[in-house]
Design a protein around this motif. Structure first.
Motif, short mmCIF file in Angstrom:
data_model
loop_
_atom_site.label_atom_id
_atom_site.label_comp_id
_atom_site.label_asym_id
_atom_site.label_seq_id
_atom_site.Cartn_x
_atom_site.Cartn_y
_atom_site.Cartn_z
N ASN A 13 -11.86 -0.71 -4.86
CA ASN A 13 -12.05 -1.98 -5.55
C ASN A 13 -11.99 -1.82 -7.06
N ARG A 14 -11.42 -0.71 -7.55
CA ARG A 14 -11.33 -0.46 -8.98
C ARG A 14 -9.88 -0.37 -9.40
N THR A 15 -9.62 -0.73 -10.64
CA THR A 15 -8.29 -0.55 -11.21
C THR A 15 -8.20 0.87 -11.73
N VAL A 16 -7.13 1.55 -11.36
CA VAL A 16 -6.95 2.92 -11.83
C VAL A 16 -5.50 3.16 -12.17
N PHE A 17 -5.27 4.10 -13.03
CA PHE A 17 -3.92 4.50 -13.35
C PHE A 17 -3.65 5.92 -12.88
N PHE A 18 -4.70 6.68 -12.66
CA PHE A 18 -4.58 8.00 -12.05
C PHE A 18 -5.54 8.00 -10.88
N THR A 19 -5.03 8.30 -9.71
CA THR A 19 -5.85 8.18 -8.51
C THR A 19 -6.40 9.52 -8.10
N ASN A 20 -7.45 9.47 -7.35
CA ASN A 20 -8.11 10.66 -6.83
C ASN A 20 -7.30 11.19 -5.65
N PRO A 21 -6.79 12.42 -5.73
CA PRO A 21 -5.94 12.93 -4.64
C PRO A 21 -6.67 13.13 -3.32
N ASN A 22 -8.01 13.03 -3.33
CA ASN A 22 -8.76 13.19 -2.09
C ASN A 22 -8.78 11.91 -1.25
N LYS A 23 -8.32 10.83 -1.79
CA LYS A 23 -8.27 9.57 -1.05
C LYS A 23 -6.86 9.40 -0.50
N ASN A 24 -6.71 8.50 0.47
CA ASN A 24 -5.44 8.42 1.18
C ASN A 24 -4.53 7.26 0.78
N LYS A 41 0.85 -1.19 0.00
CA LYS A 41 0.00 0.00 0.00
C LYS A 41 0.88 1.24 0.00
N TRP A 42 0.41 2.27 -0.69
CA TRP A 42 1.12 3.54 -0.74
C TRP A 42 0.17 4.62 -0.28
N ASN A 43 0.59 5.38 0.71
CA ASN A 43 -0.22 6.46 1.24
C ASN A 43 -0.12 7.67 0.31
N LEU A 44 -1.24 8.04 -0.28
CA LEU A 44 -1.25 9.12 -1.26
C LEU A 44 -1.00 10.50 -0.65
N SER A 45 -1.10 10.59 0.67
CA SER A 45 -0.84 11.89 1.29
C SER A 45 0.65 12.22 1.25
N THR A 46 1.47 11.24 0.85
CA THR A 46 2.92 11.47 0.76
C THR A 46 3.34 11.67 -0.69
N LEU A 47 2.43 12.14 -1.54
CA LEU A 47 2.76 12.33 -2.95
C LEU A 47 3.91 13.30 -3.16
N THR A 48 4.20 14.11 -2.18
CA THR A 48 5.37 14.98 -2.30
C THR A 48 6.65 14.16 -2.27
#
Length: 64
Positions: free
Chosen positions: A41-52, A8-15
């Motif tokens: 539960n979806r495959t994505v290649f660009f994620t929503n930055p509002n999720k963690n 898992k990768w925490n998207l809040s650390t995108l910096t």
């Protein structure tokens, strides 16, 4: 036959994208490649930055 690694990768650390790049490059040196990226539960290649969090699934040929 293949084997898989999931992390898992925490998207809040995108910096810290350089950190993720280094992690993926290290796995690549071991023969791993990105198989899929899951967001919820979806495959994505660009994620929503509002999720963690996103799940990254790696795959490589299993050595016998």
């Amino acid at each position: 036959m293949y084997e898989y690694k999931v992390f898992k990768w925490n998207l809040s650390t995108l910096t810290l994208t350089e950190e993720l790049e280094n992690i993926l490059n290290d796995y690549g040196k071991e023969g791993w490649r990105i198989f899929d990226i899951k967001f919820g539960n979806r495959t994505v290649f660009f994620t929503n930055p509002n999720k963690n969090e996103t799940t990254i699934i790696l795959e490589r040929v299993k050595e016998n």
